[in-house]
Design a protein around this motif. Structure first.
Motif: not given
Length: 359
Positions: A147-156
């Motif tokens: 995301t714009a806020e950082g790496k790999n912050l959304v996932g599973s």
């Protein structure tokens, strides 16, 4: 002469195998359940011809659809995942169908996220085509996007059913790409398997030659370490955190560089930083810190980073997934193959370690 295929098992609640060998892409079709009707191959644009060849090899038994996505970190965006979902929806993919991630670590990350989220989960096969992907990203079920806020912050967390590491797919990669992948290989050496470090020091040119026995040895050792750790700790609540050695600052560097740096290069700086942090706390001997620098330098990986960017790096580290509230946590070493967690170090100590890697 054809070399045998090595099978490295990954245990846990959803066990699977990692196959390592040469000219073994044919094993993908042989592994699939008879109920499979459709396959989506997610691949970067740079692998269009190879993805088409893989599709052709599977067409006699399956309907195979290609989803071409941007290369590297540019592919790890929600818009890219949505494109893949659209392709699957228009092709009427069901829960009995399959997603294949065919590419480097960024591609396998987003392909895994797509497989995990389509119909709440379809079969996933990872086919890494970079060294980084083979020894790290494709194994263990970490999937995600940036995301714009950082790496790999959304996932599973979503385990593949199979990983096929065909060393022949590395042919054609630049030496720079191979060397960047060694950032993760070296990490495995420092946290768990000193033989990796010994092989590199015995002859860096041979160790980094993708056709050599030594190269295959360090790849299989690295995969074996990842397999053992994730078998014990799938959801990153315990020993799996040790695999993040060098990643807290490394991910911050990637963010500061707008994801234009190779992951292995950023992790190399992160490992030297973690080593300096351990030295400053009295945990690690100078000789081990020096060994970090000498091995990484022999691999043409960076060991320093420009001063003056501390505020940006610190802000990115505070969003790191290992952080607990406002408390930063770092993987450090007490010695080679003796990783531990350093919790809540004083910011003055963090800055002092940064000065040791700054130029």
């Amino acid at each position: 002469m054809t070399t045998p295929t090595t099978t490295i098992p990954v245990g846990g609640a959803s066990p699977y195998d990692v196959l390592v060998g040469r000219d073994i892409l044919n094993l993908i079709g042989e592994s699939l359940d008879r109920s499979v009707a459709k396959i989506l191959i997610v691949h970067p644009s740079t692998l269009g011809a190879r993805a088409a060849a893989l599709r052709e090899s599977l067409l006699d038994r399956y309907e195979v659809v290609l989803a071409e996505i941007p290369d590297a970190e540019a592919g790890k965006r929600i818009e890219v995942a949505a494109f893949c979902w659209q392709v699957m929806g228009q092709s009427d993919f069901t829960r009995s169908d399959v997603v294949i991630g065919f590419g480097g670590g960024a591609t396998t990350d987003v392909a895994g996220f797509v497989a995990a989220t389509w119909l709440r989960g379809v079969t996933l096969i990872q086919v890494p085509t970079t060294l980084l992907g083979m020894v790290d990203a494709s194994i263990g079920g970490k999937t995600g996007i940036n995301t714009a806020e950082g790496k790999n912050l959304v996932g599973s967390f979503y385990a593949p059913s199979l990983v096929v590491a065909d060393l022949d797919t590395l042919h054609g990669l630049s030496q720079m790409e191979i060397l960047a992948g060694f950032g993760e290989v070296v990490k495995c050496g420092f946290i768990a398997e000193p033989e990796i470090l010994d092989v590199i020091e015995a002859g860096v040119d041979t160790a980094t030659d993708s056709t050599s026995a030594e190269f295959r040895r360090v790849v299989e050792l690295s995969i074996g370490i990842k397999a053992r750790v994730v078998s014990e700790d799938f959801t990153d609540r315990g020993v799996r955190e040790f695999l993040n050695y060098g990643h807290t600052l490394g991910h911050a560097v990637e963010y500061a560089e707008r994801f234009q740096w190779r992951h292995g290069a950023a992790v190399a700086i992160g490992m030297v930083y973690a080593a300096e942090l351990a030295r400053l706390t009295g945990r690690l001997q100078d000789s081990v810190v020096d060994r970090h620098r000498s091995i990484l330098t022999s691999l043409q990986l960076p060991t320093d980073y420009p001063l003056g960017r501390w505020n940006t790096l610190l802000a990115a580290m505070q969003r790191d997934k290992k952080a607990r509230g406002s408390m930063l946590r770092f993987i450090v070493l007490d010695d080679i193959a003796k990783p531990t967690v350093l919790t809540g170090p004083d910011q003055s100590l963090l800055f002092a370690a940064y000065q040791e890697v700054g130029v």
